[in-house]
Design a protein around this motif. Structure first.
Motif, PDB file in Angstrom:
ATOM      1  N   GLY A 178       0.814  -1.137   0.085  1.00 26.49           N
ATOM      2  CA  GLY A 178       0.004  -0.036  -0.011  1.00 26.49           C
ATOM      3  C   GLY A 178       0.898   1.268  -0.108  1.00 26.49           C
ATOM      4  O   GLY A 178       0.159   2.300  -0.248  1.00 26.49           O
ATOM      5  N   GLY A 179       2.306   1.096   0.190  1.00 27.32           N
ATOM      6  CA  GLY A 179       2.792   2.314   0.226  1.00 27.32           C
ATOM      7  C   GLY A 179       4.290   2.301   0.448  1.00 27.32           C
ATOM      8  O   GLY A 179       4.833   1.192   0.729  1.00 27.32           O
ATOM      9  N   ASP A 180       4.935   3.403   0.914  1.00 25.97           N
ATOM     10  CA  ASP A 180       6.594   3.257   1.299  1.00 25.97           C
ATOM     11  C   ASP A 180       6.618   4.656   2.159  1.00 25.97           C
ATOM     12  O   ASP A 180       5.783   5.554   2.141  1.00 25.97           O
ATOM     13  CB  ASP A 180       7.483   3.146   0.112  1.00 25.97           C
ATOM     14  CG  ASP A 180       7.182   4.218  -0.889  1.00 25.97           C
ATOM     15  OD1 ASP A 180       7.403   5.499  -0.667  1.00 25.97           O
ATOM     16  OD2 ASP A 180       6.665   4.027  -1.878  1.00 25.97           O
ATOM     17  N   ILE A 181       7.800   4.738   2.773  1.00 20.77           N
ATOM     18  CA  ILE A 181       8.182   5.853   3.587  1.00 20.77           C
ATOM     19  C   ILE A 181       8.134   7.182   2.666  1.00 20.77           C
ATOM     20  O   ILE A 181       7.694   8.184   3.417  1.00 20.77           O
ATOM     21  CB  ILE A 181       9.573   5.684   4.147  1.00 20.77           C
ATOM     22  CG1 ILE A 181       9.864   6.446   5.086  1.00 20.77           C
ATOM     23  CG2 ILE A 181      10.699   5.690   2.980  1.00 20.77           C
ATOM     24  CD1 ILE A 181      11.087   6.434   5.933  1.00 20.77           C
ATOM     25  N   GLY A 182       8.549   7.213   1.502  1.00 17.42           N
ATOM     26  CA  GLY A 182       8.372   8.241   0.721  1.00 17.42           C
ATOM     27  C   GLY A 182       6.978   8.603   0.437  1.00 17.42           C
ATOM     28  O   GLY A 182       6.553  10.121   0.764  1.00 17.42           O
ATOM     29  N   LYS A 183       5.928   8.002   0.021  1.00 18.30           N
ATOM     30  CA  LYS A 183       4.657   8.231   0.108  1.00 18.30           C
ATOM     31  C   LYS A 183       3.845   8.886   1.176  1.00 18.30           C
ATOM     32  O   LYS A 183       3.251   9.785   1.396  1.00 18.30           O
ATOM     33  CB  LYS A 183       3.910   6.972  -0.474  1.00 18.30           C
ATOM     34  CG  LYS A 183       2.729   7.311  -1.715  1.00 18.30           C
ATOM     35  CD  LYS A 183       2.000   5.906  -1.668  1.00 18.30           C
ATOM     36  CE  LYS A 183       2.098   5.723  -3.051  1.00 18.30           C
ATOM     37  NZ  LYS A 183       1.338   4.481  -3.575  1.00 18.30           N
ATOM     38  N   LEU A 184       4.359   8.043   2.376  1.00 16.27           N
ATOM     39  CA  LEU A 184       3.903   8.250   3.637  1.00 16.27           C
ATOM     40  C   LEU A 184       4.152   9.788   4.110  1.00 16.27           C
ATOM     41  O   LEU A 184       3.488  10.612   4.597  1.00 16.27           O
ATOM     42  CB  LEU A 184       4.509   7.329   4.613  1.00 16.27           C
ATOM     43  CG  LEU A 184       3.885   7.073   6.066  1.00 16.27           C
ATOM     44  CD1 LEU A 184       2.222   6.528   5.643  1.00 16.27           C
ATOM     45  CD2 LEU A 184       4.702   6.108   6.899  1.00 16.27           C
ATOM     46  N   ALA A 185       5.669  10.171   3.552  1.00 18.14           N
ATOM     47  CA  ALA A 185       6.194  11.489   3.977  1.00 18.14           C
ATOM     48  C   ALA A 185       5.240  12.541   3.200  1.00 18.14           C
ATOM     49  O   ALA A 185       5.147  13.815   3.794  1.00 18.14           O
ATOM     50  CB  ALA A 185       7.638  11.683   3.534  1.00 18.14           C
ATOM     51  N   VAL A 186       4.752  12.358   2.055  1.00 19.77           N
ATOM     52  CA  VAL A 186       4.193  13.333   1.360  1.00 19.77           C
ATOM     53  C   VAL A 186       2.851  13.494   1.905  1.00 19.77           C
ATOM     54  O   VAL A 186       2.123  14.493   2.337  1.00 19.77           O
ATOM     55  CB  VAL A 186       4.153  12.923  -0.360  1.00 19.77           C
ATOM     56  CG1 VAL A 186       3.348  14.010  -0.845  1.00 19.77           C
ATOM     57  CG2 VAL A 186       5.365  13.072  -0.678  1.00 19.77           C
ATOM     58  N   HIS A 187       2.165  12.231   2.119  1.00 16.56           N
ATOM     59  CA  HIS A 187       0.667  12.340   2.614  1.00 16.56           C
ATOM     60  C   HIS A 187       0.533  12.988   3.820  1.00 16.56           C
ATOM     61  O   HIS A 187      -0.421  13.421   4.259  1.00 16.56           O
ATOM     62  CB  HIS A 187      -0.050  10.872   2.266  1.00 16.56           C
ATOM     63  CG  HIS A 187       0.011  10.376   0.944  1.00 16.56           C
ATOM     64  ND1 HIS A 187      -0.114   9.016   0.770  1.00 16.56           N
ATOM     65  CD2 HIS A 187      -0.033  11.044  -0.246  1.00 16.56           C
ATOM     66  CE1 HIS A 187      -0.041   8.732  -0.594  1.00 16.56           C
ATOM     67  NE2 HIS A 187      -0.055   9.978  -1.077  1.00 16.56           N
ATOM     68  N   GLY A 188       1.514  12.407   4.842  1.00 16.76           N
ATOM     69  CA  GLY A 188       1.321  12.904   6.252  1.00 16.76           C
ATOM     70  C   GLY A 188       1.473  14.294   6.476  1.00 16.76           C
ATOM     71  O   GLY A 188       0.646  14.827   7.133  1.00 16.76           O
ATOM     72  N   THR A 189       2.317  15.163   5.625  1.00 17.65           N
ATOM     73  CA  THR A 189       2.364  16.201   5.955  1.00 17.65           C
ATOM     74  C   THR A 189       1.466  16.855   5.139  1.00 17.65           C
ATOM     75  O   THR A 189       0.629  18.021   5.772  1.00 17.65           O
ATOM     76  CB  THR A 189       3.732  16.891   5.242  1.00 17.65           C
ATOM     77  OG1 THR A 189       4.676  16.416   6.319  1.00 17.65           O
ATOM     78  CG2 THR A 189       3.983  18.398   5.370  1.00 17.65           C
ATOM     79  N   CYS A 200       3.495  13.530  -5.144  1.00 19.93           N
ATOM     80  CA  CYS A 200       3.252  14.853  -5.027  1.00 19.93           C
ATOM     81  C   CYS A 200       2.295  15.383  -6.273  1.00 19.93           C
ATOM     82  O   CYS A 200       1.674  16.228  -6.388  1.00 19.93           O
ATOM     83  CB  CYS A 200       4.503  15.367  -5.349  1.00 19.93           C
ATOM     84  SG  CYS A 200       5.561  15.485  -3.820  1.00 19.93           S
ATOM     85  N   ARG A 201       2.624  14.844  -7.450  1.00 20.57           N
ATOM     86  CA  ARG A 201       1.907  14.718  -8.918  1.00 20.57           C
ATOM     87  C   ARG A 201       0.531  14.559  -8.710  1.00 20.57           C
ATOM     88  O   ARG A 201      -0.437  15.419  -8.804  1.00 20.57           O
ATOM     89  CB  ARG A 201       2.473  13.967 -10.026  1.00 20.57           C
ATOM     90  CG  ARG A 201       1.883  14.480 -11.153  1.00 20.57           C
ATOM     91  CD  ARG A 201       2.688  13.910 -12.417  1.00 20.57           C
ATOM     92  NE  ARG A 201       2.695  12.336 -12.169  1.00 20.57           N
ATOM     93  CZ  ARG A 201       3.619  11.701 -12.220  1.00 20.57           C
ATOM     94  NH1 ARG A 201       4.951  11.915 -12.284  1.00 20.57           N
ATOM     95  NH2 ARG A 201       3.443  10.370 -12.008  1.00 20.57           N
ATOM     96  N   GLU A 202       0.043  13.589  -7.708  1.00 21.06           N
ATOM     97  CA  GLU A 202      -1.169  13.134  -7.674  1.00 21.06           C
ATOM     98  C   GLU A 202      -2.094  14.147  -6.803  1.00 21.06           C
ATOM     99  O   GLU A 202      -3.002  14.506  -6.935  1.00 21.06           O
ATOM    100  CB  GLU A 202      -1.400  11.688  -7.175  1.00 21.06           C
ATOM    101  CG  GLU A 202      -1.303  10.712  -8.066  1.00 21.06           C
ATOM    102  CD  GLU A 202      -0.937   9.047  -7.363  1.00 21.06           C
ATOM    103  OE1 GLU A 202      -1.441   9.040  -6.402  1.00 21.06           O
ATOM    104  OE2 GLU A 202      -0.478   8.414  -7.994  1.00 21.06           O
ATOM    105  N   ALA A 203      -1.070  14.661  -5.787  1.00 19.22           N
ATOM    106  CA  ALA A 203      -1.911  15.464  -4.802  1.00 19.22           C
ATOM    107  C   ALA A 203      -1.788  17.010  -5.366  1.00 19.22           C
ATOM    108  O   ALA A 203      -2.601  17.756  -4.821  1.00 19.22           O
ATOM    109  CB  ALA A 203      -1.097  15.358  -3.554  1.00 19.22           C
ATOM    110  N   GLY A 204      -0.944  17.277  -6.347  1.00 19.55           N
ATOM    111  CA  GLY A 204      -0.865  18.474  -6.881  1.00 19.55           C
ATOM    112  C   GLY A 204      -0.248  19.610  -5.762  1.00 19.55           C
ATOM    113  O   GLY A 204      -0.325  20.738  -5.826  1.00 19.55           O
TER     114      GLY A 204
END
Lengths: 337, 362
Positions: free
Chosen positions: A66-77, A117-121
């Protein structure tokens, strides 16, 4: 503080973490903005209001279903900004790498960050990298800070929750926490467990567009889970929160894994869920708005705020009993039997 | 989830609440022997809906709670030794000895791994051939067969750096020790489900007879618990004392003979120290001499330090159900779930933790 050294409990998001913040960090760094201890700080000048937040990511394993540390760092913030009603604008990216960390794994993480980042804009606009000798770190640690803008008239805060408000949860509980725990333990559970990591700013935008003024509090129940977060809201608002056991959304495979390990799903971390506290008479509308988004398709009304002892969370059980739910103490640990 | 959902079904459980009200015809005090029962009772909020006259007290069946301070001290000093890696079940991590806990040992560099099964500890030994892995065997009959099977596997696969520190305890020896105290007023036992799956429901019969004690072996779901409480109330009400088994989907009268055989191969009865209860004859298990190479106490030449119970701590009386946590001077003042002093506060199953967290007497 009673302890002489930092324990793992201090990073659990539970009482020990709160104690570290109040007894040490606030003791020396306190100011009006920091004092509210919300998911992000709201800074105001004549031209408008800015939301500012930071978070560090040290998850092990660094890749998980479902993810990795990178995705988590973007989504969490992004989520910490969204929980104050802010529209995320940009992120910083700080990396601490351990000597010997495989470059292709780093590349996988950076690609994942770019996709998130791209998906979230929301772009990464500044960054920093440090490398520490082997053994002085654990593969990769990430820090992201984020800036967002808060529209006029938006005022989202834990202390704004009111008597009679409804508590909504945007989806199932514990998916992230149980995925990480079972991965660490090497336990295979039937049915796919996967992290729920996702950005919630679009769901928040939809709520704020449809129910301006009726959304009082937004919180993402990460470490410490729904139980700890709601205890904080109950304390900040000076009210009691009543939950209904039967309405708590949870995937069967998550529940099975919790039964097996003796864990309470209310205390497990979520990385793509939000608790929304809205005017009681707007609860159904808020639910419909949440369910119409892809992030909130499993949303549920799980409880309400009532007069009663300040800072208390109660669960009504299916047989007509009640139990009190306290904040997390220490780490969630599996039980012997 | 099969075997869970049907026993939590509200349409089944609600009528049982009414039935329980009718079943309680005279005051009665029931001890739930098992820590997992204590937890299940709280999770369902059953204490908040018990009929007047019925009282539930928590017994000595939480393995972490009854681990003596001297054992904890031995665990901690062992973890501090160079070349030793300690493997534990999660809830032992924060249990205090007289000086600190394994969590604190871990923070100063001791190697402490949380495992989910003793077999995981054996894997750790294989992966870390230059360390001596010690699995801290804490628990009742539910964990013993797995530990015995792990030692047997280590023996058969010739793993030389795996050991177990056995503080394994057995039922119902401590119950006998408790019940022989005339101050303890108990009418019946909610007998442990998982322990009984190993030792058999029949094990409780001598106690039922000797102490005129209602005994019902119970499962852990809502309907299991309610049904068991109904039967206990009826036994006491009708003065028809016996052992009943409402957990036949897991528990037989004789128990799990195959598990018993593996346990008997590896372990022999031994006197054991219990937190709050002191030393009870033949209430524990030690590793047989034949398997001494897997016995951490032998391999590391461990002498159990003399340990005193923390001053003022009333865990002993609380375990016996003779005092409530509110009567303890340390409760909720110096002793909290964040900074536990007595073991009853440490484990999520502990009576004090339950009082503290769930505000049981409010």
């Amino acid at each position: 503080m009673a302890e002489k050294t930092i324990l793992l409990d201090h990073g659990s998001g539970g009482l020990a973490s709160q104690q570290l913040i109040s007894d040490l960090f606030l003791k020396y760094l306190d100011n009006k903005t920091l004092h509210s201890l919300e998911d992000s700080a709201i800074l105001q000048n004549r031209r408008g209001r800015l939301a500012f937040t930071t978070d560090s990511y040290v998850v092990d394993p660094i890749f998980f279903p479902g993810g990795d540390i990178g995705k988590l760092a973007v989504h969490g913030t992004i989520n910490d900004l969204a929980m104050r009603g802010a529209t995320p604008y940009c992120l910083s990216l700080g990396l601490i790498l351990e000597e010997g960390f495989a470059l292709d794994e780093l590349e996988r993480i950076i690609i994942s960050i770019s996709e998130a980042c791209r998906e979230a804009g929301v772009p990464v606009v500044t960054g920093d990298t440090k490398v520490v000798p082997r053994g002085k770190g654990d593969k990769i640690f990430i820090n992201t800070s984020g800036i967002g803008f808060v529209a006029k008239d938006i005022d989202i805060s834990s202390k704004n929750a009111k008597e009679g408000d409804a508590v909504l949860l945007s989806g199932t509980m514990g998916d992230h926490g149980i995925t990480i725990m079972t991965r660490r333990a090497g336990i295979a559970v039937q049915g796919d467990l996967q992290s729920d990591t996702m950005p919630l700013h679009n769901l928040v935008a939809a709520l704020l567009a449809e129910l301006p003024g009726d959304v009082h509090t937004l919180r993402d129940p990460t470490r410490g889970g729904v139980a700890t977060t709601l205890n904080e809201v109950a304390a900040a608002s000076g009210l009691t929160i009543e939950l209904s056991d039967e309405s708590l959304p949870i995937r069967p495979q998550v529940r099975a894994a919790c039964e097996l390990l003796g864990l309470e799903p209310l205390y497990l971390a979520n990385e793509g869920k939000c608790l929304a506290i809205v005017s009681g008479n707007q609860a159904e509308k808020a639910l419909a708005v949440m369910r119409a988004t892809k992030e909130g398709k499993d949303a549920a009304i799980i409880g309400r705020l009532v007069a009663g002892r300040a800072g208390r969370v109660i669960v009504n059980t299916p047989v007509g009993g009640t139990r009190v739910v306290t904040p997390l103490h220490g780490m969630p640990l599996p039980r012997i039997c | 989830m099969k075997y869970v959902d049907e026993y939590r079904d509200v349409s089944l459980a609600r009528p049982l609440v009414e039935e329980l009200k009718k079943a309680v015809t005279k005051p009665l005090r029931i001890m739930e022997v098992c820590g997992s029962h204590t937890m299940a009772v709280f999770r369902n909020g059953l204490r908040t809906i018990l009929p007047p006259g019925m009282e539930l007290v928590s017994g000595p069946g939480c393995p972490v709670c009854v681990t003596s301070a001297s054992h904890m001290d031995a665990f901690i000093s062992m973890a501090d030794r160079p070349g030793v890696r300690v493997a534990i079940f999660g809830d032992l991590f924060r249990v205090p000895g007289t000086k600190g806990s394994l969590a604190e040992a871990s923070s100063r560099g001791a190697k402490v791994d949380i495992v989910y099964s003793p077999m995981d500890a054996l894997d750790l030994a294989v992966k870390n051939p230059h360390e001596l892995v010690v699995f801290l065997g804490v628990g009742f009959e539910t964990t013993t067969p797995g530990i015995a099977a792990t030692i047997l596997t280590a023996h058969n696969t010739k793993v030389k750096n795996f050991t177990v520190f056995s503080t394994q305890k057995v039922m119902p020896a401590p119950m006998e020790a408790l019940l022989s105290d005339p101050a303890l007023k108990i009418d019946g036992l909610l007998c442990p489900g998982h322990v009984s799956s190993i030792i058999g429901a029949g094990t409780w019969e001598p106690l039922a007879k000797k102490y005129n004690l209602a005994c019902v072996v119970s499962g852990f779901e809502t309907a299991d618990l309610l049904k068991s409480l109904i039967l206990l109330a009826r036994q006491v009400g009708n003065n028809d004392i016996k052992v009943e088994n409402v957990y036949p989907r897991a528990v037989s009268w004789e128990g799990n003979l195959r598990a018993a055989k593996v346990v008997a191969e590896i372990f022999e009865p031994a006197d054991m120290d219990w937190r709050g209860l002191g030393r009870i004859p033949a209430s524990g298990l030690k590793i047989r001499d034949k398997y001494a190479e897997f016995d951490a106490e032998v391999r590391l030449d461990i002498k159990l330090p003399e340990a005193k119970e923390p001053k003022g701590c009333m865990c002993g009386n609380i375990l016996k159900g003779m005092s409530t946590p509110r009567e303890c001077p340390l409760f909720a003042t110096r002793c909290t779930t964040a900074n536990p002093i007595g073991p009853c506060m440490v484990s999520s199953e502990g009576t004090c933790a339950a009082y503290y967290k769930y505000g049981r007497d409010e």
